[in-house]
Design a protein around this motif. Structure first.
Motif, PDB file in Angstrom:
ATOM      1  N   VAL A   1      57.376  48.179  94.231  1.00 27.72           N
ATOM      2  CA  VAL A   1      56.540  47.898  93.061  1.00 27.72           C
ATOM      3  C   VAL A   1      57.356  47.089  92.064  1.00 27.72           C
ATOM      4  N   GLU A   2      56.839  45.902  91.704  1.00 29.13           N
ATOM      5  CA  GLU A   2      57.507  45.035  90.737  1.00 29.13           C
ATOM      6  C   GLU A   2      56.606  44.874  89.519  1.00 29.13           C
TER       7      GLU A   2
ATOM      8  N   GLN B   1      45.858  50.935  87.109  1.00 25.19           N
ATOM      9  CA  GLN B   1      46.382  49.822  87.891  1.00 25.19           C
ATOM     10  C   GLN B   1      47.037  50.317  89.184  1.00 25.19           C
TER      11      GLN B   1
ATOM     12  N   LYS C   1      55.205  43.552  85.777  1.00 27.71           N
ATOM     13  CA  LYS C   1      55.157  42.310  85.021  1.00 27.71           C
ATOM     14  C   LYS C   1      55.955  42.564  83.743  1.00 27.71           C
TER      15      LYS C   1
ATOM     16  N   MET D   1      51.295  44.251  87.899  1.00 28.83           N
ATOM     17  CA  MET D   1      52.274  44.772  88.836  1.00 28.83           C
ATOM     18  C   MET D   1      52.000  44.158  90.209  1.00 28.83           C
ATOM     19  N   LYS D   2      53.081  43.949  90.930  1.00 32.03           N
ATOM     20  CA  LYS D   2      52.984  43.429  92.297  1.00 32.03           C
ATOM     21  C   LYS D   2      53.439  44.538  93.238  1.00 32.03           C
ATOM     22  N   VAL D   3      52.603  44.863  94.227  1.00 30.66           N
ATOM     23  CA  VAL D   3      52.909  45.921  95.187  1.00 30.66           C
ATOM     24  C   VAL D   3      53.052  45.282  96.567  1.00 30.66           C
ATOM     25  N   THR D   4      54.213  45.528  97.202  1.00 29.68           N
ATOM     26  CA  THR D   4      54.501  44.934  98.503  1.00 29.68           C
ATOM     27  C   THR D   4      54.892  46.023  99.493  1.00 29.68           C
TER      28      THR D   4
ATOM     29  N   GLU E   1      45.831  48.959  92.767  1.00 30.63           N
ATOM     30  CA  GLU E   1      46.767  48.179  93.592  1.00 30.63           C
ATOM     31  C   GLU E   1      47.160  48.883  94.890  1.00 30.63           C
TER      32      GLU E   1
ATOM     33  N   LYS F   1      62.545  47.152  89.558  1.00 32.65           N
ATOM     34  CA  LYS F   1      61.665  47.507  90.668  1.00 32.65           C
ATOM     35  C   LYS F   1      61.577  49.023  90.821  1.00 32.65           C
TER      36      LYS F   1
END
Length: 181
Positions: free
Chosen positions: A14-15, A34, A17, A1-4, A38, A108
């Motif tokens: 939160v994006e 996770q 995978k 997961m990508k957290v921006t 994150e 998202k």
């Protein structure tokens, strides 16, 4: 997961995978370990909610002044424009808002921490919206700020007046509302 972080750093985009092929897709919509690694957030989610709304329905801006809820929100059918408003009086971003497009297609999620008002408008024919909360729903502490408060000035992507519940249509202006200290 990508957290921006968004323009208000505590609100997180939160994006996941996503693994997909000609058969479809798979992704973890939530993984506690996770999530904690994150985001650094340790709280537990205690309630999951699912709403279905038609095009043009606007829900919000909701918050609980006591038993403040953190919300992890996502759309599994359709598309919404989702908004978080900082209602923490001592915050440098008090009264400011951030908005994100959440859809079944982009998968998202948005983390809205306690101390924020939350709302969304449905942009597709129908939308199904899922969210986890860090506190239980407490109607005795529920508050609502009107969606079109001129002091907040949310730039909703609307082409016509939204469809509101009676409660949401009677929301207060920020300057008259109870907020967090």
């Amino acid at each position: 997961m990508k957290v921006t972080p968004t323009a208000i750093a505590e609100v997180l985009l939160v994006e996941p995978k996503v693994f997909g092929d000609e058969r479809g897709f798979f992704y973890e919509s939530f993984n506690k370990r996770q999530w904690q690694e994150e985001t650094g957030l340790e709280g537990e989610f205690v309630q999951s909610n699912h709403s279905r709304s038609l095009h043009g329905v606007l829900r919000g801006l909701h918050y609980q002044i006591e038993q403040a809820q953190g919300k992890l929100v996502r759309t599994v059918v359709g598309e919404v424009f989702d908004v978080a408003v900082d209602l923490r009086k001592q915050s440098p971003t008090f009264g400011k808002w951030v908005g994100e497009y959440l859809s079944a297609e982009n998968k998202k999620s948005l983390w809205i921490p306690p101390g924020f008002g939350h709302g969304f408008v449905v942009l597709s024919e129908v939308a199904e919206f899922l969210y986890k909360t860090t506190e239980y729903y407490a109607p005795q502490h529920e508050c609502c700020i009107i969606w079109n408060d001129p002091d907040i000035a949310i730039d909703w992507p609307l082409v016509e007046e939204p469809v509101l519940s009676a409660k949401d249509g009677a929301g207060k202006l920020l300057r008259d509302a109870q907020v967090y200290r």
